[in-house]
Design a protein around this motif. Structure first.
Motif, PDB file in Angstrom:
ATOM      1  N   GLY A 173      48.753  30.544  44.116  1.00 45.36           N
ATOM      2  CA  GLY A 173      47.327  30.453  43.846  1.00 45.36           C
ATOM      3  C   GLY A 173      46.557  29.651  44.887  1.00 45.36           C
ATOM      4  N   THR A 209      37.386  35.954  43.320  1.00 42.70           N
ATOM      5  CA  THR A 209      36.601  35.438  42.190  1.00 42.70           C
ATOM      6  C   THR A 209      35.118  35.292  42.535  1.00 42.70           C
ATOM      7  OG1 THR A 209      36.937  33.109  42.775  1.00 42.70           O
ATOM      8  CG2 THR A 209      38.609  34.153  41.367  1.00 42.70           C
ATOM      9  N   VAL A 242      46.538  35.167  41.149  1.00 38.40           N
ATOM     10  CA  VAL A 242      45.447  34.359  40.593  1.00 38.40           C
ATOM     11  C   VAL A 242      45.943  33.584  39.368  1.00 38.40           C
ATOM     12  CG1 VAL A 242      43.170  34.442  39.476  1.00 38.40           C
ATOM     13  CG2 VAL A 242      43.625  35.861  41.491  1.00 38.40           C
ATOM     14  N   SER A 251      43.727  29.060  35.998  1.00 41.62           N
ATOM     15  CA  SER A 251      44.026  30.485  36.117  1.00 41.62           C
ATOM     16  C   SER A 251      43.250  31.354  35.129  1.00 41.62           C
ATOM     17  CB  SER A 251      45.524  30.725  35.945  1.00 41.62           C
ATOM     18  OG  SER A 251      45.971  30.256  34.678  1.00 41.62           O
ATOM     19  N   ASN A 307      39.731  31.691  36.302  1.00 43.97           N
ATOM     20  CA  ASN A 307      39.658  32.452  37.548  1.00 43.97           C
ATOM     21  C   ASN A 307      39.920  33.938  37.329  1.00 43.97           C
ATOM     22  OD1 ASN A 307      38.923  30.404  39.338  1.00 43.97           O
ATOM     23  ND2 ASN A 307      41.042  29.711  39.581  1.00 43.97           N
ATOM     24  N   PHE A 353      37.419  36.877  38.312  1.00 45.93           N
ATOM     25  CA  PHE A 353      37.915  38.026  39.067  1.00 45.93           C
ATOM     26  C   PHE A 353      37.519  39.332  38.365  1.00 45.93           C
ATOM     27  CE2 PHE A 353      42.179  40.134  40.554  1.00 45.93           C
ATOM     28  CZ  PHE A 353      41.490  40.959  41.434  1.00 45.93           C
TER      29      PHE A 353
END
Length: 205
Positions: free
Chosen positions: A5, A97, A118, A124, A127, A131
């Motif tokens: 990540g 993102t 991601v 996470s 994000n 995304f």
């Protein structure tokens, strides 16, 4: 896993090893599904392209309008140089993102291993939400989000099936993991022997 990540991990990895590498699947493993959901004339975004040969192999199969983004400036510079003879392929450093594209730009967004990467990073869940929201925003009203993942539906659908946030319906396919030995081809029912393809189709397609 957590390093996947981080941008710094990818910059260092691509600096040390610039040779092409494909996570999970080569194009041949997902070609039938891409042919099913993606038209040759579609405007395509490859989200988290890395130094995969997927774009090149799709280009050779007639998919010529592909914009490729990755969080790593190192790999984007490498890919610009490698594919300078293919001007319809675009390469830009960008975070998935926070996409720097207008609304309804793409017919298809492809993410091979990107969702999983991601999910390895800090924050996470938030994000992945960013995304998916960004993908939904840049997709045309009848577009689709084509995800290749190792994550099982019981987990991944929790992120993808949010009707109040994303105007798409999700279909799940499986493809066998590539094997070194042809004699060891796994059955599609073996969860450890498959990758999952999540097709998030807008417009109820």
């Amino acid at each position: 896993m957590a390093q996947y990540g981080k941008t710094s991990y990818w910059d260092e990895r691509y600096t040390k090893d610039p040779e092409p590498f494909d996570w999970y699947q080569r194009y041949s493993g997902v070609r039938d599904l891409i042919n099913q959901y993606v038209k040759r004339e579609d405007v395509i975004l490859m989200a988290g392209c890395g130094n995969s040969r997927l774009t090149e192999e799709m280009f050779e199969d007639g998919y010529t309008n592909v914009t490729n983004i990755d969080v790593s400036r190192v790999v984007i510079d490498q890919m610009i140089e490698r594919y300078k003879d293919k001007p319809t392929l675009q390469w830009q450093q960008m975070n998935v993102t926070a996409l720097d594209f207008p609304d309804e730009t793409f017919d298809v967004v492809v993410a091979k291993a990107t969702l999983d990467a991601v999910l390895c990073g800090e924050g996470s869940t938030a994000n992945v939400g960013k995304f998916c929201s960004e993908v939904s925003r840049v997709l045309k009203p009848t577009g689709c989000f084509f995800i290749v993942s190792y994550g099982v539906p019981d987990n991944r659908l929790n992120y993808l099936e949010k009707e109040d946030m994303y105007s798409w319906s999700v279909t799940v396919h499986t493809v066998p993991k590539p094997t070194v030995s042809a004699a060891a081809v796994p059955s599609a029912e073996d969860a450890n022997g498959v990758h999952y393809i999540y097709i998030c189709s807008k417009g109820g397609n």
